[in-house]
Design an enzyme around this catalytic site. Structure first.
Site, PDB file in Angstrom:
ATOM      1  N   LYS A 289       0.833  -1.189   0.000  1.00 50.69           N
ATOM      2  CA  LYS A 289       0.000   0.000   0.000  1.00 50.69           C
ATOM      3  C   LYS A 289       0.881   1.258   0.000  1.00 50.69           C
ATOM      4  O   LYS A 289       1.955   1.258   0.583  1.00 50.69           O
ATOM      5  CB  LYS A 289      -0.896   0.021   1.243  1.00 50.69           C
ATOM      6  N   ARG A 363     -10.707 -11.327  -0.304  1.00 48.11           N
ATOM      7  CA  ARG A 363     -11.559 -12.261  -1.043  1.00 48.11           C
ATOM      8  C   ARG A 363     -10.953 -13.663  -1.091  1.00 48.11           C
ATOM      9  O   ARG A 363     -11.678 -14.649  -1.211  1.00 48.11           O
ATOM     10  CB  ARG A 363     -11.821 -11.719  -2.447  1.00 48.11           C
TER      11      ARG A 363
END
Length: 515
Positions: A289, A363
């Site tokens: 990130k 996910r």
């Protein structure tokens, strides 16, 4: 935890530090705020001039507005706190439960460091109003101080801890011997305590909360509240073929876990499976990130915290429904052993997934847990996750998105969230977006089209839900962690988003109102 009592005492005779009353907007520009029901004794003590006095002090009755003033002769409490309820209901209708929750929460937050407060807010809808005031006040009284050094929040001369939460809440006008009022207060207490559990977990620093310690907390709560807890460690996960959870967690020195919580009731007719994303810290992995996006990533386990708390709440409330909770726990870190963009993972159900972005890790852990949850043939499955920034862009910071493979179930979840007082919105799963996840080397990729990214994530999860099983996906990326100032009963930091919706869903399932 703040104590809650029901009191039939008058606001004039209650011995407390503060009496809380409600005021509403008059509907006229610069108009005198109207005093809400429940404050009649306080209004009398002010000689009928309470509204005018508050107007002089700048109060309007706007939602969440708090005004303190000295109490006149005739009141045992030395201070009156007037909290805004917003617009007065039309045609003599009652204030909504959410208006009462928010007002009570705002008042409780303003009373940090106070020993006892009497809440003389409107109880015109009986037990429903008692529940709303109690719940809002308890949620608003929450503070997270586990890492404060001793004495840091002491008041003058160290005599009073000014940072401590409001110690006792007395709901005035409620009847302690009334079965419905008592049940409402007991439920509010359990709900607030379990939301606080989720908030505490979310607020814990990642050096203390990682997959192993999260699993230990689940085991401790299971022992206390008769919830069965099973923990799969990294060896069991490897043996079972949980490639998604292992792939996400393999870059960290803190190995992943899959925790199964199970609450059963002898008279239950249905089973509800809840699945939570539990990334205890999300660096993004190799797809690191950018600067400024890492500081709050301890909150990426908010879905697992919500599921954990909801299962415990169902057990404490003795709901006539079987509830399983699945906590998919991993720490997503970059290292020489981390999953790389381009790697292919073999998932628990045999599906192969090409990892195009290691920051789309939620996910992957959810996919394994969803498949495992569906193996037990529950009547419905709901997953909760801080899954996508795209959902925040779509719905903002206070609303979570609902996706489902069943339109009726999606609508039921939305209705349930509204009943619980949580803001949510129904989102579609457009079939045309599925093609964007086609991979040239695997069955599916973990990324698709950039536009509609939150919906793409939902379509990915749908691939791992058994056909015919009603399933809903709650993307709580916006409301799970409040980075701005507190409001209503919502604190800064971890919020416990979705806990109340999941508990209400379990209640409705137990009552046969769903499905």
């Amino acid at each position: 935890m703040t104590a809650l009592t029901l009191s039939s005492s008058s606001a004039a005779t209650l011995r407390a530090d503060v009496v809380v009353i409600g005021i509403a907007k008059s509907g006229k520009p610069n108009g005198t705020p109207s005093v809400a029901p429940g404050a009649e004794a306080v209004e009398k003590a002010f000689g009928g001039k309470l509204g005018a006095t508050l107007e002089t002090l700048g109060a309007s009755g706007g939602e969440g507005e708090v005004t303190k003033l000295p109490a006149p002769d005739g009141l045992k409490a030395p201070v009156v706190l007037a909290v805004g309820l917003g617009d007065a209901p039309a045609d003599g209708a009652s204030f909504s439960p959410e208006s009462l929750r928010r007002a009570a929460g705002s008042a409780a937050r303003a009373l940090t460091g106070t020993a006892k407060a009497g809440f003389a807010l409107p109880l015109t809808d009986g037990a429903e109003s008692v529940a709303a005031v109690a719940e809002g006040a308890l949620l608003g009284a929450y503070t997270f101080r586990a890492y404060r050094s001793k004495g840091k929040d002491k008041g003058k001369n160290g005599a009073k801890d000014s940072g401590a939460p409001l110690a006792e809440i007395a709901v005035l006008g409620a009847k302690s011997r009334d079965k419905q009022h008592k049940a409402a207060a007991e439920r509010a207490t359990v709900l607030a305590e379990e939301v606080a559990r989720a908030r505490d977990l979310i607020n814990m620093p990642p050096n203390d909360l990682y997959p192993g310690t999260f699993a230990e907390q689940a085991k401790a709560a299971g022992k206390e509240f008769s919830v069965k807890v099973e923990v799969l460690d990294e060896k069991a996960l490897a043996k079972g073929g949980y490639g998604g959870i292992l792939g996400v967690g393999q870059g960290s020195q803190n190995p992943p876990r899959l925790v199964r919580l199970s609450y059963t009731h002898a008279k239950a007719a249905k089973t509800l499976a809840l699945v939570g994303k539990g990334i205890t810290y999300d660096s993004g992995g190799i797809s690191l990130k950018p600067a400024g996006h890492n500081e709050t990533m301890k909150c990426d386990m908010s879905g697992a915290a919500a599921v954990f708390s909801a299962v415990v709440a169902a057990a404490r409330l003795g709901l006539k429904v079987n509830v399983t909770g699945w906590l998919a726990l991993a720490e997503n870190m970059p290292s020489g052993n981390a999953t790389r963009p381009g790697d292919v993972l073999n998932m628990y159900n045999g599906t192969t997934v090409e990892v195009l972005n290691t920051d789309a890790e939620g996910r992957l852990v959810l996919a394994d847990a969803l498949t495992r949850a569906c193996e037990e043939s529950p009547d419905a499955v709901v997953d909760v996750a801080t899954l996508t920034g795209a959902m925040v862009l779509a719905l903002g910071n206070r609303i979570f998105g609902i996706m489902s493979n069943d339109e009726a179930f999606r609508a039921e979840i939305h209705e349930t969230a509204e009943q619980a007082g949580e803001q949510a919105w129904q989102m579609p799963l457009p079939v045309e977006l599925r093609k964007g996840m086609d991979s040239p080397v695997a069955d599916i990729a973990n990324m698709g089209e950039r536009m509609g990214g939150g919906l793409v994530a939902g379509l990915f999860l749908k691939e791992f839900v058994s056909e015919g099983t009603p399933w809903a996906h709650l993307d709580i990326a916006g409301p799970a962690f409040n980075e701005s100032g507190p409001f209503g009963y919502t604190p800064k930091g971890g919020t416990g988003s979705a806990v109340r919706t999941l508990v209400r869903l379990a209640e409705r399932t137990a009552d046969g109102a769903l499905g």
